[in-house]
Design a protein around this motif. Structure first.
Motif, PDB file in Angstrom:
ATOM      1  N   ASN A  68       0.820  -1.202   0.000  1.00  0.00           N
ATOM      2  CA  ASN A  68       0.000   0.000   0.000  1.00  0.00           C
ATOM      3  C   ASN A  68       0.860   1.261   0.000  1.00  0.00           C
ATOM      4  O   ASN A  68       0.676   2.158  -0.816  1.00  0.00           O
ATOM      5  N   HIS A  69       1.863   1.306   0.857  1.00  0.00           N
ATOM      6  CA  HIS A  69       2.659   2.523   0.977  1.00  0.00           C
ATOM      7  C   HIS A  69       3.519   2.773  -0.248  1.00  0.00           C
ATOM      8  O   HIS A  69       3.744   3.914  -0.633  1.00  0.00           O
ATOM      9  N   LEU A  70       4.023   1.687  -0.826  1.00  0.00           N
ATOM     10  CA  LEU A  70       4.892   1.895  -1.980  1.00  0.00           C
ATOM     11  C   LEU A  70       4.086   2.289  -3.203  1.00  0.00           C
ATOM     12  O   LEU A  70       4.623   2.857  -4.150  1.00  0.00           O
ATOM     13  N   GLY A  71       2.787   2.001  -3.169  1.00  0.00           N
ATOM     14  CA  GLY A  71       1.936   2.456  -4.255  1.00  0.00           C
ATOM     15  C   GLY A  71       1.998   3.966  -4.421  1.00  0.00           C
ATOM     16  O   GLY A  71       1.954   4.467  -5.552  1.00  0.00           O
ATOM     17  N   TYR A  72       2.132   4.702  -3.327  1.00  0.00           N
ATOM     18  CA  TYR A  72       2.209   6.169  -3.433  1.00  0.00           C
ATOM     19  C   TYR A  72       3.433   6.581  -4.233  1.00  0.00           C
ATOM     20  O   TYR A  72       3.387   7.527  -5.016  1.00  0.00           O
ATOM     21  N   CYS A  73       4.529   5.863  -4.015  1.00  0.00           N
ATOM     22  CA  CYS A  73       5.742   6.197  -4.771  1.00  0.00           C
ATOM     23  C   CYS A  73       5.494   6.032  -6.262  1.00  0.00           C
ATOM     24  O   CYS A  73       5.915   6.852  -7.082  1.00  0.00           O
ATOM     25  N   VAL A  74       4.804   4.936  -6.605  1.00  0.00           N
ATOM     26  CA  VAL A  74       4.530   4.676  -8.014  1.00  0.00           C
ATOM     27  C   VAL A  74       3.647   5.786  -8.584  1.00  0.00           C
ATOM     28  O   VAL A  74       3.867   6.275  -9.695  1.00  0.00           O
ATOM     29  N   LEU A  75       2.688   6.204  -7.782  1.00  0.00           N
ATOM     30  CA  LEU A  75       1.806   7.285  -8.213  1.00  0.00           C
ATOM     31  C   LEU A  75       2.621   8.527  -8.539  1.00  0.00           C
ATOM     32  O   LEU A  75       2.421   9.181  -9.571  1.00  0.00           O
ATOM     33  N   ALA A  76       3.571   8.816  -7.663  1.00  0.00           N
ATOM     34  CA  ALA A  76       4.374  10.014  -7.872  1.00  0.00           C
ATOM     35  C   ALA A  76       5.176   9.918  -9.146  1.00  0.00           C
ATOM     36  O   ALA A  76       5.282  10.876  -9.920  1.00  0.00           O
ATOM     37  N   VAL A  77       5.732   8.749  -9.368  1.00  0.00           N
ATOM     38  CA  VAL A  77       6.543   8.588 -10.584  1.00  0.00           C
ATOM     39  C   VAL A  77       5.657   8.742 -11.822  1.00  0.00           C
ATOM     40  O   VAL A  77       6.039   9.388 -12.798  1.00  0.00           O
ATOM     41  N   ALA A  78       4.472   8.166 -11.746  1.00  0.00           N
ATOM     42  CA  ALA A  78       3.551   8.297 -12.870  1.00  0.00           C
ATOM     43  C   ALA A  78       3.250   9.761 -13.118  1.00  0.00           C
ATOM     44  O   ALA A  78       3.240  10.228 -14.261  1.00  0.00           O
ATOM     45  N   ALA A  79       3.023  10.473 -12.037  1.00  0.00           N
ATOM     46  CA  ALA A  79       2.686  11.887 -12.176  1.00  0.00           C
ATOM     47  C   ALA A  79       3.857  12.655 -12.766  1.00  0.00           C
ATOM     48  O   ALA A  79       3.686  13.521 -13.626  1.00  0.00           O
TER      49      ALA A  79
ATOM     50  N   ALA B 221       6.519  16.011  -6.420  1.00  0.00           N
ATOM     51  CA  ALA B 221       6.221  14.585  -6.501  1.00  0.00           C
ATOM     52  C   ALA B 221       7.480  13.751  -6.322  1.00  0.00           C
ATOM     53  O   ALA B 221       7.490  12.760  -5.569  1.00  0.00           O
ATOM     54  N   MET B 222       8.552  14.199  -6.979  1.00  0.00           N
ATOM     55  CA  MET B 222       9.734  13.355  -6.926  1.00  0.00           C
ATOM     56  C   MET B 222      10.438  13.445  -5.594  1.00  0.00           C
ATOM     57  O   MET B 222      10.924  12.437  -5.056  1.00  0.00           O
ATOM     58  N   ALA B 223      10.485  14.614  -5.058  1.00  0.00           N
ATOM     59  CA  ALA B 223      11.066  14.732  -3.720  1.00  0.00           C
ATOM     60  C   ALA B 223      10.244  13.900  -2.752  1.00  0.00           C
ATOM     61  O   ALA B 223      10.774  13.233  -1.853  1.00  0.00           O
ATOM     62  N   GLY B 224       8.917  13.942  -2.956  1.00  0.00           N
ATOM     63  CA  GLY B 224       8.037  13.137  -2.102  1.00  0.00           C
ATOM     64  C   GLY B 224       8.354  11.657  -2.230  1.00  0.00           C
ATOM     65  O   GLY B 224       8.364  10.920  -1.240  1.00  0.00           O
ATOM     66  N   THR B 225       8.628  11.221  -3.433  1.00  0.00           N
ATOM     67  CA  THR B 225       8.955   9.817  -3.628  1.00  0.00           C
ATOM     68  C   THR B 225      10.183   9.427  -2.819  1.00  0.00           C
ATOM     69  O   THR B 225      10.208   8.403  -2.131  1.00  0.00           O
ATOM     70  N   VAL B 226      11.191  10.302  -2.910  1.00  0.00           N
ATOM     71  CA  VAL B 226      12.430   9.999  -2.184  1.00  0.00           C
ATOM     72  C   VAL B 226      12.132   9.913  -0.689  1.00  0.00           C
ATOM     73  O   VAL B 226      12.510   8.950  -0.001  1.00  0.00           O
ATOM     74  N   LEU B 227      11.422  10.920  -0.193  1.00  0.00           N
ATOM     75  CA  LEU B 227      11.141  10.935   1.239  1.00  0.00           C
ATOM     76  C   LEU B 227      10.306   9.722   1.633  1.00  0.00           C
ATOM     77  O   LEU B 227      10.573   9.061   2.639  1.00  0.00           O
TER      78      LEU B 227
ATOM     79  N   PHE C 248       2.487  13.824   1.701  1.00  0.00           N
ATOM     80  CA  PHE C 248       1.964  15.149   1.387  1.00  0.00           C
ATOM     81  C   PHE C 248       2.582  15.662   0.091  1.00  0.00           C
ATOM     82  O   PHE C 248       1.893  16.130  -0.813  1.00  0.00           O
ATOM     83  N   LEU C 249       3.887  15.562   0.022  1.00  0.00           N
ATOM     84  CA  LEU C 249       4.569  16.060  -1.178  1.00  0.00           C
ATOM     85  C   LEU C 249       4.086  15.313  -2.418  1.00  0.00           C
ATOM     86  O   LEU C 249       3.911  15.889  -3.491  1.00  0.00           O
ATOM     87  N   ILE C 250       3.877  14.009  -2.258  1.00  0.00           N
ATOM     88  CA  ILE C 250       3.432  13.219  -3.407  1.00  0.00           C
ATOM     89  C   ILE C 250       2.064  13.671  -3.884  1.00  0.00           C
ATOM     90  O   ILE C 250       1.853  13.964  -5.060  1.00  0.00           O
ATOM     91  N   PHE C 251       1.128  13.787  -2.955  1.00  0.00           N
ATOM     92  CA  PHE C 251      -0.226  14.197  -3.355  1.00  0.00           C
ATOM     93  C   PHE C 251      -0.207  15.591  -3.934  1.00  0.00           C
ATOM     94  O   PHE C 251      -0.851  15.879  -4.937  1.00  0.00           O
ATOM     95  N   ASN C 252       0.605  16.428  -3.325  1.00  0.00           N
ATOM     96  CA  ASN C 252       0.732  17.801  -3.786  1.00  0.00           C
ATOM     97  C   ASN C 252       1.187  17.838  -5.234  1.00  0.00           C
ATOM     98  O   ASN C 252       0.642  18.558  -6.064  1.00  0.00           O
ATOM     99  N   GLY C 253       2.192  17.016  -5.518  1.00  0.00           N
ATOM    100  CA  GLY C 253       2.733  17.048  -6.864  1.00  0.00           C
ATOM    101  C   GLY C 253       1.875  16.300  -7.863  1.00  0.00           C
ATOM    102  O   GLY C 253       1.794  16.663  -9.029  1.00  0.00           O
TER     103      GLY C 253
END
Lengths: 483, 493, 501
Positions: free
Chosen positions: C310-321, C335-341, C407-412
């Motif tokens: 579930n949590h890593l799905g957010y990273c994928v979302l960010a990369v897609a975005a 988005a990308m900074a969010g992925t790293v974090l 937050f950063l991911i959703f933001n981006g």
């Protein structure tokens, strides 16, 4: 001329001495054997001392290089055969036995050195008649059967040969092969010549043990005494091949025809190719199912006759030379294998494959010699049989333009591969089998050691340096062809 | 030391071992080891010399032999022969070490092993087709005798099958060579000479498959591969190692260096068929290995699968492909030797079984951890994991395949995957069984002896060395592939 | 060379452990990984690199380089490994094989996070496989053999895709160096190169690149994992010994995220817009299905395993975005900074959660069913507090580290893929539901009799938790400490994706 007959004379003289000794019952088996061997050696020495042969000769008794070479080979073969052990049941009349052997050898030698049709027949039959008798020497039903079969089939083949030769005489009006050749120049497609040639080929195919003229071979190989088998297998084959070569090269070059696939022309080449194909397939397949090693060697002889005929069916000197080379190599290997078989038989009383079990444990020499001879027969390097076959097949293929003979060479190559199987089975028994413990093994004698070691050594040396044999044979055949 | 020594050492060693008196039979293994070491050193020094100076002509020896046949005793050590010679030496050393404890007729055993090694060296060095064929055939009888006299499971059948396949293949080679000889106008058997003869295309179309098939049967081409697993299973350890390690390479080497250069047009025509057969071999070998219970069978089929990559590289025929094929020859030689050594010697000698289910009971991880570690690393190498030699080779072949037949790539990828699966299966069953299947108390087993350890470390080190630093090997192979005989077959995408 | 030293350091340790006899392996391994952490933190600096000519004739050079991003991941690796080794030691694991394999794994991970060329990267990527496999199989639970096998085969399958894809790139572009490939892609020449390289097939270069990208994506997706390539994960995570699960979720899954961010994005920049939407919806599926599956679990480890998905799905979302054509620079940066974090923080948080599981398992002698526990708050207050912090961090409580990444991911992501992002936000709720349910079941309610005698955390355990909680709290309140290192790299990446006109 008589100087060139000196070796034969020595053989006949030795035979007479043996007969004299036999009458006075002063000779045992070993003694007779040694006398005969000594006679052969003297003859061989004279043969070799005679050096190069006289190129001329009348045709009745030729002393050309081919005759010289063939006779030397026959004497070597005879000597090696005389090293084989004689079983007790064969020693009732040792003097007569060995005298006959020498007569047979003399006949075969004479046959290789003549272009005269009548002389050819007489000398071949001298050899053959002696061999019929020799085959029946032991007083066993098996030997009797062998002798009778050999004689019956031999008689028929002699009739063929005789009839064929007489046809040729009628065709050419002369008794020399050169007459036949000369007549053929003017009448290239005479039915009479074709018929004569066919008859002669059939007669000689019998001597070569080529299928379908082979029916005597298995029984003779199994029933006859070892020394006789050696002569039948080696000497008779070489002699018949040389005679055949002479007839084909000197007499019937014009009727060679062609065995090329898709371009067949009736003639000696085509018929020989057919014989070759049948022999190779039949011999190799039947050999696969034999349990008796002697019978196996008989079928192997049939197969090998096929390989020889492949070379002859090209009507090309290089392939014919390769065939003669291979015949010599084959003879040496068969002699070695027979020598080992005879040694095994002496202890076991039979020659089944199981008798070879664990041979390597009781005599590494016999086992290694057997391995070398059989591997050579199968055509494995670095042995002479490999080089011999390779040269034979390669030259045969190269001799006929545009790969016309590839069908026959393919059969030869494939059946030759199949042959490895039955040879290997014997090797397996010798090297991986468990020896039977209840049989007492006699020490092998010096002669026996020589009889197995010499062929094995020769096979290795000729395998590494095939030119030593190939070069003189090629020279001799090309000289004959150039005439 | 010239590369000639890598030919002389084994044969001299074989003779010396044979001539040893019976009471000094124990010396035979020392002599065998010394001869193998000599072979390796001669090959290695040849490699180093060639690497240092690729501009000068290669070492060669050319003597008169059979003028009637136009055949010469012609040896040469180019960039293809040298690394393969080195492989031969290394596998030989390992084979002798893994046979260190042979007690049954050691003299005969080691002389036969050395005869095989010598024959193999001869094939790699020969530049005359007939001479090469002689050396090629020399190997047959020692193979047979080794299996029949020292072998195990079903040895007579395995030995006979292997030998009949070999000789049948040789018959094809003989036919092909004879045809080439005849077509070249009886010009002789020099390989470069024959390659330059320029045979007519119609002739090449039938002569190439004959000659090629003759060679690659010994390389285990599908569907003529069945001799390989049976033979490997029946053979004693050293023989399996040599068989899979180097003898199978002879077939590939012959195909690459004789069949393809002689008949480039025939090759071009049959190339797709070879590629398909190779892929079939990769898949069939892998899937069959997945189902076998005998550990040696698994390794035997894995060999078939891995040999498929060699053929595939050759079929791709680009520079990448050929180079990958040669590299795979070397790599598989090392890895197969290692696997057979561990399975046949280290494991079998202690457990007396090769049945995967039976092996589970012994739980090698508990009872013989060193062997388990070794087998794990060997399996990793066999799967083609990066870092080991197999990876470099398979990658090169795959790139070649991308260049020539991209549509086959998915199938090969599947093959790689299945290779992983069956290797893992064998590894798990032998070394890391389920707790339920293994005996509660591990069997006490003697730990690894020094010859075993040395051989394992040697082979693993070589595989890793190639995998991590392949450039010297590649330089040698490139040097060999630059030879003019390969130019007509080389595809340039 | 320092980088090489760092990479080989654990390997040497593994070798020493493997060859030694009768050593207290747990203690030795802990000491060794502590030393590794010191090396990684103090000796290694961003910007270090080393290289080795591998196949010089085709220009293949093994290149390793540590930038700020890699360095963060190196540190994460060192920390998580240290915690895992220490936790193993504390719970009584002293096999030398086990610890040696963990160290081998660590070495491979160092390689993965620093390699800049496909060959060494793939080497290390695959090098993780066998140690992880053996760790699961040999020291795992009753169903471990099947789980390990499935893990291995699926990962290997993914790797084959990766390999085949990159070989095709090598062939057409003539290089497998990530930076060179990225540079080519940045200039828009990779498509041409492919079209030229595969002229024989007559295929369109863009189609080919998409195919290759799909192959590479599959390879990466198995590792992260992205639905539907996640099926190996629950059983592997559940059957592995809990410290090994820390490594699996804390580090091995990050290999995938790292590859997605650092390799997939720049190399396939030309075809990213094609992937943005499908990838985003795959991310949604990963988030939602992961959360729903976690809800349904009664086995604690399985639940946390799905929570990882579930949590890593957010990273994928960010990369897609980030790949979507329409996103603006600030959104991408976010988005990308969010992925790293998210990746780093999830690594730490998941480690803390599984440390909790390790302790629970240790106390209960191997039980993991949620019904076996209850009312532990009274019995183990310190443990309850520590795990609580981890759980709240995991569900994204502001102030803790989990929040900032999400937050950063959703933001981006919102501007680029609004629909998918909205659905994912709903996923956050589900996450909260199952995590809180776990807290309630384990710590509240009546004390289960079986749990009555369990001691609270020991001193070494507290120390481990303390370290992790520090690493959860600090970035939560001061995200700059991570962003400071990550941002330059992220900007560099964005420059590659969107060349400044």
């Amino acid at each position: 001329m008589f100087q060139s007959l000196l070796p034969e004379s020595v053989l006949v003289l030795t035979a007479l001495i043996l007969l004299g000794l036999a009458v006075s019952k002063r000779v045992g088996a070993v003694g007779a054997q040694r006398v005969a061997a000594a006679g052969t050696l003297v003859a061989l020495a004279l043969m070799l001392r005679g050096g190069g042969a006289e190129p001329g000769g009348t045709g009745l008794i030729l002393a050309d290089p081919l005759a010289h070479l063939a006779k030397s080979v026959l004497l070597v073969v005879g000597f090696l055969a005389l090293l084989l052990p004689i079983a007790p049941k064969e020693t009732e009349h040792p003097g007569e036995y060995h005298a006959l052997l020498l007569f047979a050898l003399t006949g075969l030698m004479l046959a290789t050195g003549t272009e005269h049709l009548l002389m050819l027949f007489i000398s071949l039959e001298l050899g053959s008649l002696s061999l019929y008798l020799l085959a029946g020497f032991p007083r066993t039903p098996r030997a009797a059967e062998a002798s009778l079969k050999y004689f019956l089939f031999g008689a028929v083949s002699a009739a063929f040969l005789w009839f064929g030769l007489s046809l040729l005489y009628g065709f050419s009006g002369g008794a020399m092969l050169l007459d036949v050749a000369a007549r053929l120049q003017s009448a290239p497609d005479a039915a009479l010549a074709f018929a004569g040639l066919a008859m002669v080929l059939a007669g000689l195919a019998f001597k070569l043990a080529a299928a379908p003229f082979h029916a005597w071979a298995p029984d003779v190989y199994q029933g006859a005494p070892a020394t006789t088998v050696a002569l039948v297998a080696a000497a008779s084959k070489v002699a018949a091949l040389v005679v055949l070569l002479r007839i084909l090269i000197t007499g019937f070059d014009a009727l060679a025809g062609s065995a090329a696939w898709g371009a067949m022309i009736s003639g000696s080449s085509m018929w020989l190719a057919a014989l070759a194909a049948v022999s190779m397939i039949y011999g190799n397949l039947l050999a696969l199912v034999q349990r008796s090693v002697r019978r196996l060697l008989a079928y192997s002889a049939i197969a090998n006759a096929g390989y020889l005929l492949v070379g002859l069916s090209t009507n090309h000197p290089s392939a014919q030379a390769a065939a003669l080379t291979y015949a010599v190599i084959y003879s040496i290997a068969t002699l070695g294998a027979l020598a080992v078989t005879a040694a095994v038989e002496r202890d076991h009383g039979d020659d089944s494959r199981n008798a070879f079990d664990g041979l390597v444990h009781r005599s590494p020499l016999l086992a290694v010699a057997l391995l070398v001879c059989l591997a050579s027969l199968a055509g494995l390097p670095p042995l002479a049989g490999f080089t011999g076959k390779f040269v034979l097949f390669t030259q045969s293929l190269a001799a006929v333009p545009s790969h016309g003979l590839v069908w026959l060479v393919a059969i030869a190559v494939v059946t030759s591969a199949v042959s490895l199987r039955y040879y290997l089975v014997i090797v397996k028994h010798a090297f991986a089998g468990k020896p039977e413990s209840h049989i007492e093994f006699k020490k092998i004698t010096f002669e026996q050691g020589l009889a197995v070691a010499l062929p094995a050594l020769a096979l290795v040396v000729l395998g590494l340096f095939p030119s030593w044999l190939l070069e003189p044979v090629t020279r001799v055949i090309s000289q004959l062809a150039a005439r | 030391m010239t590369p000639l020594w890598s030919l002389l050492f084994p044969f001299a060693g074989a003779l010396a071992v044979l001539l040893l008196p019976a009471r000094a039979a124990a010396l035979s293994r020392v002599i065998a080891l010394a001869a193998s070491l000599g072979t390796t050193i001669a090959a290695a020094s040849g490699c180093l010399k060639r690497l240092g100076d690729t501009a000068s002509p290669v070492w060669s020896l050319d003597l008169e032999w059979i003028p009637q046949l136009g055949s010469r005793f012609h040896l040469a050590a180019d960039g293809l022969a040298l690394p393969l010679l080195l492989l031969n030496g290394i596998v030989a050393i390992a084979g002798v070490l893994f046979s260190w404890n042979i007690t049954q007729r050691p003299r005969a055993f080691f002389s036969l092993v050395l005869a095989i090694i010598g024959g193999v060296s001869g094939v790699f060095l020969s530049r005359d087709a007939f001479l090469m064929f002689v050396f090629y055939e020399i190997v047959i009888v020692p193979k047979y005798l080794l299996i029949v006299a020292w072998g195990s499971t079903n040895r007579e059948y395995g030995a006979m099958k292997l030998t009949m396949y070999s000789i049948g293949a040789s018959a094809l080679i003989l036919l092909g060579l004879a045809a080439a000889y005849a077509a070249s106008g009886s010009a002789g058997f020099d390989i470069a000479g024959l390659a330059a003869a320029g045979f007519p295309k119609g002739f090449q179309l039938w002569a190439f498959p004959v000659l090629f098939l003759g060679f690659v049967v010994l390389a285990g081409i599908w569907p003529f591969h069945t001799w390989a697993p049976t033979g490997h299973v029946a053979a004693p350890t050293a023989a399996s190692m040599l068989l899979a390690g180097v003898v199978m390479k002879l077939g590939a080497y012959g195909a690459l260096c004789v069949a393809m250069p002689l008949f480039p047009d025939g090759f071009a025509f049959w190339r797709p068929a070879i590629a398909v057969l190779a892929v079939a071999g990769i898949l069939h070998g892998a899937f069959t290995a997945l189902t076998r219970r005998d550990l040696k069978f698994v390794i035997g089929y894995s060999s078939v699968s891995h040999m498929g990559f060699i053929l595939l590289g050759m079929a791709a025929a680009t520079h990448w492909g050929l180079r990958g094929a040669v590299l795979q020859m070397i790599s598989h030689g090392i890895i197969a030797g290692l696997l057979f050594g561990i399975a046949g010697r280290v494991i079998y000698e202690r457990t007396h079984t090769r049945d995967l289910d039976a092996l589970q009971r012994f739980n090698l991880w508990k009872s013989l951890p060193a062997a388990a570690v070794a087998f794990t690393l060997a399996s990793a190498a066999s799967m083609g994991l990066p870092g080991f030699s197999g990876f470099v080779a398979e990658v090169s072949v795959l790139i070649g395949l991308w260049e020539s037949y991209p549509w086959l790539v998915p199938l090969v990828a599947l093959g790689i995957l299945i290779t992983g699966a069956f290797t893992l299966r064998a590894l798990c069953r032998t070394c890391f069984p389920d707790a339920a299947a293994s005996l509660a108390i591990p069997v006490r087993m003697p730990s690894l002896t020094w010859p075993e350890t040395t051989a394992i470390v040697l082979l693993l080190a070589v595989s890793l060395a190639i995998g991590l630093h392949p450039s010297p090997w590649i330089s040698l192979i490139n040097d060999g592939l630059d030879s003019p005989v390969f130019q007509p077959i080389l595809q340039r995408p | 060379m320092t980088l090489l030293f760092l990479t080989l350091f654990p390997l040497v340790g593994a070798l020493c452990l493997g060859l030694s006899r009768n050593v207290a392996c747990g203690r030795a391994a802990t000491a060794w990984s502590a030393a590794t952490l010191v090396v990684a933190a103090l000796l290694v600096r961003p910007g270090m690199s080393w290289s080795l000519a591998w196949l010089p004739d085709v220009g293949m050079t093994l290149r390793f380089e540590a930038d700020g991003l890699s360095w963060l991941f190196l540190l994460l690796t060192a920390v998580v490994t240290l915690v895992a080794v220490a936790a193993s030691w504390l719970t009584g694991r002293n096999d030398r094989g086990y610890h040696a394999l963990v160290l081998v794994l660590q070495s491979a991970l160092f390689g993965v996070f620093t390699a800049r060329h496909f060959i060494p990267w793939f080497l290390c990527w695959e090098m993780t496989l066998i140690p992880a496999f053996l760790l699961i199989r040999l020291w795992g639970g009753p169903a471990a053999p099947q789980a390990a096998m499935r893990f291995f085969m699926m990962t290997l399958g993914g790797s084959v895709f990766l390999l085949v894809g990159f070989l095709a790139l090598q062939l057409s572009a003539g290089t497998m160096d990530f930076d060179s490939l990225a540079a080519l892609a940045g200039e828009g020449r990779l498509v041409d190169a492919l079209e030229h390289g595969f002229a024989a097939t007559g295929a369109d270069g863009r189609t080919l690149l998409v195919l290759i990208a799909v192959a590479v994506l599959i390879g990466i997706a198995v590792k992260i994992p992205i639905v539907p390539f996640h099926t190996w994960l629950p059983s592997a995570y559940a059957e592995a010994p809990s410290p090994v699960t820390m490594l699996l979720t804390g580090l091995l899954s990050k290999m995938g995220v790292f590859a997605l961010l650092w390799i997939f994005l720049p190399v396939f920049a030309e075809v990213l817009p094609v992937f943005a939407t499908p990838l985003a919806w795959l991310a949604v599926a990963t988030v939602i299905l992961g959360a729903l599956a976690a809800l349904a679990q009664t086995d604690l480890k399985r639940m946390l395993a799905y929570s990882s998905v579930n949590h890593l799905g957010y990273c994928v979302l960010a990369v897609a975005a980030a790949g979507a054509a329409g996103s603006a620079r600030p959104a991408m940066t976010s988005a990308m900074a969010g992925t790293v974090l998210q990746a780093i923080n999830h690594g730490i948080i998941a480690t803390a959660l599984f440390l909790g599981i390790t302790i629970l398992e240790h106390r209960s002698r191997g039980r993991r069913h949620i019904g076996n526990f209850g009312g532990l708050r009274a019995r183990m207050p310190v443990f309850c507090g520590c795990l609580g912090i981890a759980v709240f961090a995991s569900l994204g409580l502001p102030g803790l580290s989990g929040f900032i990444g999400e937050f950063l991911i959703f933001n981006g992501a919102f501007s680029a893929v609004p629909a998918a992002t909205s659905v994912c936000v709903a996923g956050l709720l589900l996450t909260a539901v199952f995590l809180l349910r776990m807290m309630r079941m384990v710590f509240w309610g009546p004390l289960k009799p079986a749990c009555a005698t369990w001691p609270d955390l020991t001193k070494p355990e507290r120390a481990l938790f303390a370290v992790l909680i520090l690493l959860i709290l600090l970035p939560g309140v001061w995200p700059q400490m991570l962003l400071h290192h990550a941002n330059p790299v992220v900007l560099e990446l964005i420059d590659l994706l969107r060349p400044i006109p």
